[in-house]
Scaffold this motif. Sequence first.
Motif, PDB file in Angstrom:
ATOM      1  N   ALA A 199      16.861  -1.505  -2.788  1.00  0.00           N
ATOM      2  CA  ALA A 199      16.877  -1.006  -4.178  1.00  0.00           C
ATOM      3  C   ALA A 199      15.532  -0.361  -4.538  1.00  0.00           C
ATOM      4  CB  ALA A 199      17.194  -2.146  -5.147  1.00  0.00           C
ATOM      5  N   VAL A 200      14.448  -0.934  -4.054  1.00  0.00           N
ATOM      6  CA  VAL A 200      13.114  -0.421  -4.415  1.00  0.00           C
ATOM      7  C   VAL A 200      12.698   0.768  -3.539  1.00  0.00           C
ATOM      8  CG1 VAL A 200      10.636  -1.005  -4.449  1.00  0.00           C
ATOM      9  CG2 VAL A 200      12.320  -2.611  -5.397  1.00  0.00           C
ATOM     10  N   PHE A 201      12.950   0.676  -2.233  1.00  0.00           N
ATOM     11  CA  PHE A 201      12.411   1.689  -1.303  1.00  0.00           C
ATOM     12  C   PHE A 201      13.473   2.613  -0.701  1.00  0.00           C
ATOM     13  CE2 PHE A 201       9.384  -1.923  -1.012  1.00  0.00           C
ATOM     14  CZ  PHE A 201       8.254  -1.276  -1.490  1.00  0.00           C
ATOM     15  N   GLY A 202      14.751   2.290  -0.912  1.00  0.00           N
ATOM     16  CA  GLY A 202      15.805   3.038  -0.233  1.00  0.00           C
ATOM     17  C   GLY A 202      15.985   2.521   1.188  1.00  0.00           C
ATOM     18  N   HIS A 203      16.909   3.147   1.924  1.00  0.00           N
ATOM     19  CA  HIS A 203      17.195   2.708   3.310  1.00  0.00           C
ATOM     20  C   HIS A 203      16.172   3.321   4.260  1.00  0.00           C
ATOM     21  CE1 HIS A 203      21.034   0.557   2.954  1.00  0.00           C
ATOM     22  NE2 HIS A 203      21.265   1.357   1.938  1.00  0.00           N
ATOM     23  N   THR A 204      14.905   3.129   3.967  1.00  0.00           N
ATOM     24  CA  THR A 204      13.894   3.827   4.754  1.00  0.00           C
ATOM     25  C   THR A 204      13.179   2.926   5.751  1.00  0.00           C
ATOM     26  OG1 THR A 204      12.357   3.356   2.989  1.00  0.00           O
ATOM     27  CG2 THR A 204      13.390   5.525   2.930  1.00  0.00           C
ATOM     28  N   PHE A 205      13.512   1.642   5.757  1.00  0.00           N
ATOM     29  CA  PHE A 205      12.777   0.718   6.633  1.00  0.00           C
ATOM     30  C   PHE A 205      13.723   0.089   7.656  1.00  0.00           C
ATOM     31  CE2 PHE A 205      14.279  -1.616   2.933  1.00  0.00           C
ATOM     32  CZ  PHE A 205      14.898  -2.713   3.504  1.00  0.00           C
ATOM     33  N   ALA A 206      13.122  -0.373   8.765  1.00  0.00           N
ATOM     34  CA  ALA A 206      13.889  -1.117   9.764  1.00  0.00           C
ATOM     35  C   ALA A 206      13.700  -2.603   9.500  1.00  0.00           C
ATOM     36  CB  ALA A 206      13.389  -0.758  11.156  1.00  0.00           C
ATOM     37  N   GLY A 207      14.791  -3.349   9.462  1.00  0.00           N
ATOM     38  CA  GLY A 207      14.709  -4.794   9.231  1.00  0.00           C
ATOM     39  C   GLY A 207      14.585  -5.551  10.540  1.00  0.00           C
ATOM     40  N   VAL A 208      13.765  -6.603  10.538  1.00  0.00           N
ATOM     41  CA  VAL A 208      13.685  -7.508  11.690  1.00  0.00           C
ATOM     42  C   VAL A 208      14.029  -8.906  11.169  1.00  0.00           C
ATOM     43  CG1 VAL A 208      12.235  -8.467  13.510  1.00  0.00           C
ATOM     44  CG2 VAL A 208      11.882  -6.096  12.759  1.00  0.00           C
ATOM     45  N   GLY A 265       0.818  -1.204   0.000  1.00  0.00           N
ATOM     46  CA  GLY A 265       0.000   0.000   0.000  1.00  0.00           C
ATOM     47  C   GLY A 265       0.851   1.253   0.000  1.00  0.00           C
ATOM     48  N   SER A 266       1.912   1.258   0.799  1.00  0.00           N
ATOM     49  CA  SER A 266       2.832   2.396   0.856  1.00  0.00           C
ATOM     50  C   SER A 266       4.209   1.864   1.223  1.00  0.00           C
ATOM     51  CB  SER A 266       2.363   3.408   1.905  1.00  0.00           C
ATOM     52  OG  SER A 266       2.166   2.751   3.133  1.00  0.00           O
ATOM     53  N   ALA A 267       5.221   2.711   1.140  1.00  0.00           N
ATOM     54  CA  ALA A 267       6.586   2.262   1.440  1.00  0.00           C
ATOM     55  C   ALA A 267       6.629   1.698   2.858  1.00  0.00           C
ATOM     56  CB  ALA A 267       7.558   3.429   1.300  1.00  0.00           C
ATOM     57  N   PRO A 268       7.169   0.502   3.039  1.00  0.00           N
ATOM     58  CA  PRO A 268       7.161  -0.119   4.372  1.00  0.00           C
ATOM     59  C   PRO A 268       8.102   0.587   5.351  1.00  0.00           C
ATOM     60  CG  PRO A 268       8.463  -1.436   2.827  1.00  0.00           C
ATOM     61  CD  PRO A 268       7.830  -0.341   2.022  1.00  0.00           C
ATOM     62  N   LYS A 269       7.639   0.665   6.610  1.00  0.00           N
ATOM     63  CA  LYS A 269       8.521   1.200   7.662  1.00  0.00           C
ATOM     64  C   LYS A 269       9.312   0.072   8.304  1.00  0.00           C
ATOM     65  CE  LYS A 269       5.907   5.361   8.839  1.00  0.00           C
ATOM     66  NZ  LYS A 269       4.805   5.208   7.876  1.00  0.00           N
ATOM     67  N   THR A 270       8.726  -1.143   8.230  1.00  0.00           N
ATOM     68  CA  THR A 270       9.419  -2.315   8.780  1.00  0.00           C
ATOM     69  C   THR A 270       9.340  -3.455   7.766  1.00  0.00           C
ATOM     70  OG1 THR A 270       7.354  -3.000   9.866  1.00  0.00           O
ATOM     71  CG2 THR A 270       8.949  -1.793  11.216  1.00  0.00           C
ATOM     72  N   VAL A 271      10.438  -4.191   7.614  1.00  0.00           N
ATOM     73  CA  VAL A 271      10.443  -5.382   6.752  1.00  0.00           C
ATOM     74  C   VAL A 271      10.996  -6.545   7.583  1.00  0.00           C
ATOM     75  CG1 VAL A 271      11.290  -6.437   4.616  1.00  0.00           C
ATOM     76  CG2 VAL A 271      10.806  -3.980   4.669  1.00  0.00           C
ATOM     77  N   GLY A 272      10.228  -7.605   7.672  1.00  0.00           N
ATOM     78  CA  GLY A 272      10.625  -8.776   8.469  1.00  0.00           C
ATOM     79  C   GLY A 272      11.172  -9.872   7.576  1.00  0.00           C
ATOM     80  N   HIS A 308      23.258  -7.135  12.351  1.00  0.00           N
ATOM     81  CA  HIS A 308      24.464  -6.336  12.588  1.00  0.00           C
ATOM     82  C   HIS A 308      25.018  -5.793  11.256  1.00  0.00           C
ATOM     83  CE1 HIS A 308      28.095  -5.026  14.558  1.00  0.00           C
ATOM     84  NE2 HIS A 308      28.803  -5.662  13.648  1.00  0.00           N
ATOM     85  N   GLU A 309      25.091  -6.687  10.250  1.00  0.00           N
ATOM     86  CA  GLU A 309      25.687  -6.307   8.962  1.00  0.00           C
ATOM     87  C   GLU A 309      24.809  -5.346   8.163  1.00  0.00           C
ATOM     88  OE1 GLU A 309      26.944  -9.405   6.260  1.00  0.00           O
ATOM     89  OE2 GLU A 309      27.759 -10.506   7.962  1.00  0.00           O
ATOM     90  N   LEU A 310      23.500  -5.634   8.147  1.00  0.00           N
ATOM     91  CA  LEU A 310      22.612  -4.890   7.240  1.00  0.00           C
ATOM     92  C   LEU A 310      21.870  -3.762   7.940  1.00  0.00           C
ATOM     93  CD1 LEU A 310      21.123  -7.958   5.284  1.00  0.00           C
ATOM     94  CD2 LEU A 310      23.093  -6.555   4.679  1.00  0.00           C
ATOM     95  N   GLY A 311      21.890  -3.768   9.246  1.00  0.00           N
ATOM     96  CA  GLY A 311      21.143  -2.763  10.012  1.00  0.00           C
ATOM     97  C   GLY A 311      19.765  -3.302  10.338  1.00  0.00           C
ATOM     98  N   GLY A 312      19.330  -3.056  11.563  1.00  0.00           N
ATOM     99  CA  GLY A 312      18.051  -3.597  12.013  1.00  0.00           C
ATOM    100  C   GLY A 312      18.285  -4.394  13.271  1.00  0.00           C
ATOM    101  N   ARG A 313      17.351  -5.279  13.577  1.00  0.00           N
ATOM    102  CA  ARG A 313      17.517  -6.061  14.812  1.00  0.00           C
ATOM    103  C   ARG A 313      17.093  -7.500  14.592  1.00  0.00           C
ATOM    104  NH1 ARG A 313      12.785  -7.066  17.749  1.00  0.00           N
ATOM    105  NH2 ARG A 313      10.945  -6.034  16.883  1.00  0.00           N
ATOM    106  N   ALA A 314      17.623  -8.392  15.424  1.00  0.00           N
ATOM    107  CA  ALA A 314      17.178  -9.779  15.410  1.00  0.00           C
ATOM    108  C   ALA A 314      15.922  -9.889  16.259  1.00  0.00           C
ATOM    109  CB  ALA A 314      18.271 -10.682  15.959  1.00  0.00           C
ATOM    110  N   GLY A 315      15.034 -10.789  15.879  1.00  0.00           N
ATOM    111  CA  GLY A 315      13.801 -10.957  16.646  1.00  0.00           C
ATOM    112  C   GLY A 315      13.258 -12.364  16.460  1.00  0.00           C
ATOM    113  N   THR A 316      12.081 -12.582  16.996  1.00  0.00           N
ATOM    114  CA  THR A 316      11.438 -13.888  16.834  1.00  0.00           C
ATOM    115  C   THR A 316      10.734 -13.942  15.482  1.00  0.00           C
ATOM    116  OG1 THR A 316       9.391 -13.058  17.778  1.00  0.00           O
ATOM    117  CG2 THR A 316      10.991 -14.032  19.327  1.00  0.00           C
ATOM    118  N   VAL A 317      10.338 -15.144  15.080  1.00  0.00           N
ATOM    119  CA  VAL A 317       9.560 -15.287  13.838  1.00  0.00           C
ATOM    120  C   VAL A 317       8.269 -14.469  13.960  1.00  0.00           C
ATOM    121  CG1 VAL A 317       8.246 -16.937  12.428  1.00  0.00           C
ATOM    122  CG2 VAL A 317      10.543 -17.539  13.233  1.00  0.00           C
TER     123      VAL A 317
END
Length: 324
Positions: A153-162, A129-136, A176-185
């Motif tokens: 590549a599609v959205f830029g560095h605009t989202f937080a990875g989980v 629907g819109s650029a994601p703020k979080t990508v899991g 650690h390498e890509l930025g974001g945090r580790a979490g549960t499934v």
Amino acid sequence: MRTLVLSRRDVEAVSTMPMAVDAVEEAFAAYARGEAEMPPKVYLDLPDHEGDFRAMPSRIGGAGGEVAGVKWVNSHPKNPERFGLPSVMGLYVLSDPKNAFPLAVMDATLLTALRTGAAAGVASKHLCGSAPKTVGFVGSGVQARFLHAAHVAVFGHTFAGVFADRDTALAEKLAHELGGRAGTVEEAAGCDVVCTSTPVRHPIVQRAWVRNDAHVNAMGADGPGKQELDPQILFDAQVVIDESHQAEHSGEINVPIHDGTYALDRVAGTLGQIITGQRKVDRSALTLFDSTGLAIQDAALAARIFAAASAQKVGLEVDLVGLG
Ligand SMILES: NC(=O)c1ccc[n+]([C@@H]2O[C@H](COP(=O)([O-])OP(=O)(O)OC[C@H]3O[C@@H](n4cnc5c(N)ncnc54)[C@H](O)[C@@H]3O)[C@@H](O)[C@H]2O)c1
């Protein structure tokens, strides 16, 4: 006339994720417009060696020029422990459709990872629907890295990875390498975009964890019996597939179709039909892309890699067919 031989390092030197996203988007659109041919994948089972080979030929025509080729790729899960070799190795032969001259022979392992990540990026571009703020990322193995790169590549560095994985060290490493945090499934599945890339054969993502306005890229199921998602997610989502025969045979929908709880006519369309506007989905509601991996993705990207390598004088030119 010479054939260009490109090693993995050569492919790495000239390929980029934006190139892959662009190539894959065009390939899906060309296929939807009837400008590409893609016979079914041929499987050669090797039960004595607990592995298989797959041959994936295709041709793409249309305004972007004509390309053809075949990927020869394997799956030997015991390779690392038995031979110290990767479980998947691929080779691509790119030929000129007008006279069949072999233009290039290249490593297709990186090509496969790039084009798979790119398919998810293209799907998110057209189905979110819109650029994601979080990508899991459910599964933090080889593919997760490329799925992440495609979303950048599609959205830029605009989202937080989980990042989630049953091996938590892998998830932490990627975070650690890509930025974001580790979490549960469960945490990864609760993101705006959810990318699943595990080889599991029983659902690990529950319906209750996935938001009603999320977009899910189901990448892991690419063989009969493979299934990552609670089938209720498929029942509730607008499901977009890459190609109907492959999706029915080996996609996320293969198990529910086999069980008789899901039918192909519930699918909202193919990604190519969405890109070309032949089909529409409500992007504000739950959408899902079921990817099995198409030969046209490989052909389109192999052609871009060949063009870039030729322009940058990368690779080894060989008189492969003996023209002198
Ligand atoms: N759709 C396509 O085009 C396409 C292309 C390539 C690969 N694939 C598929 O994607 C999947 C992943 O490929 P890969 O190369 O990244 O493999 P990989 O082995 O590098 O990564 C898979 C990850 O999943 C994790 N995992 C396994 N079970 C889990 C569980 N229960 N919960 C959480 N994490 C779990 C593993 O620890 C591993 O890190 C495979 O099934 C592969 O066949 C699909």
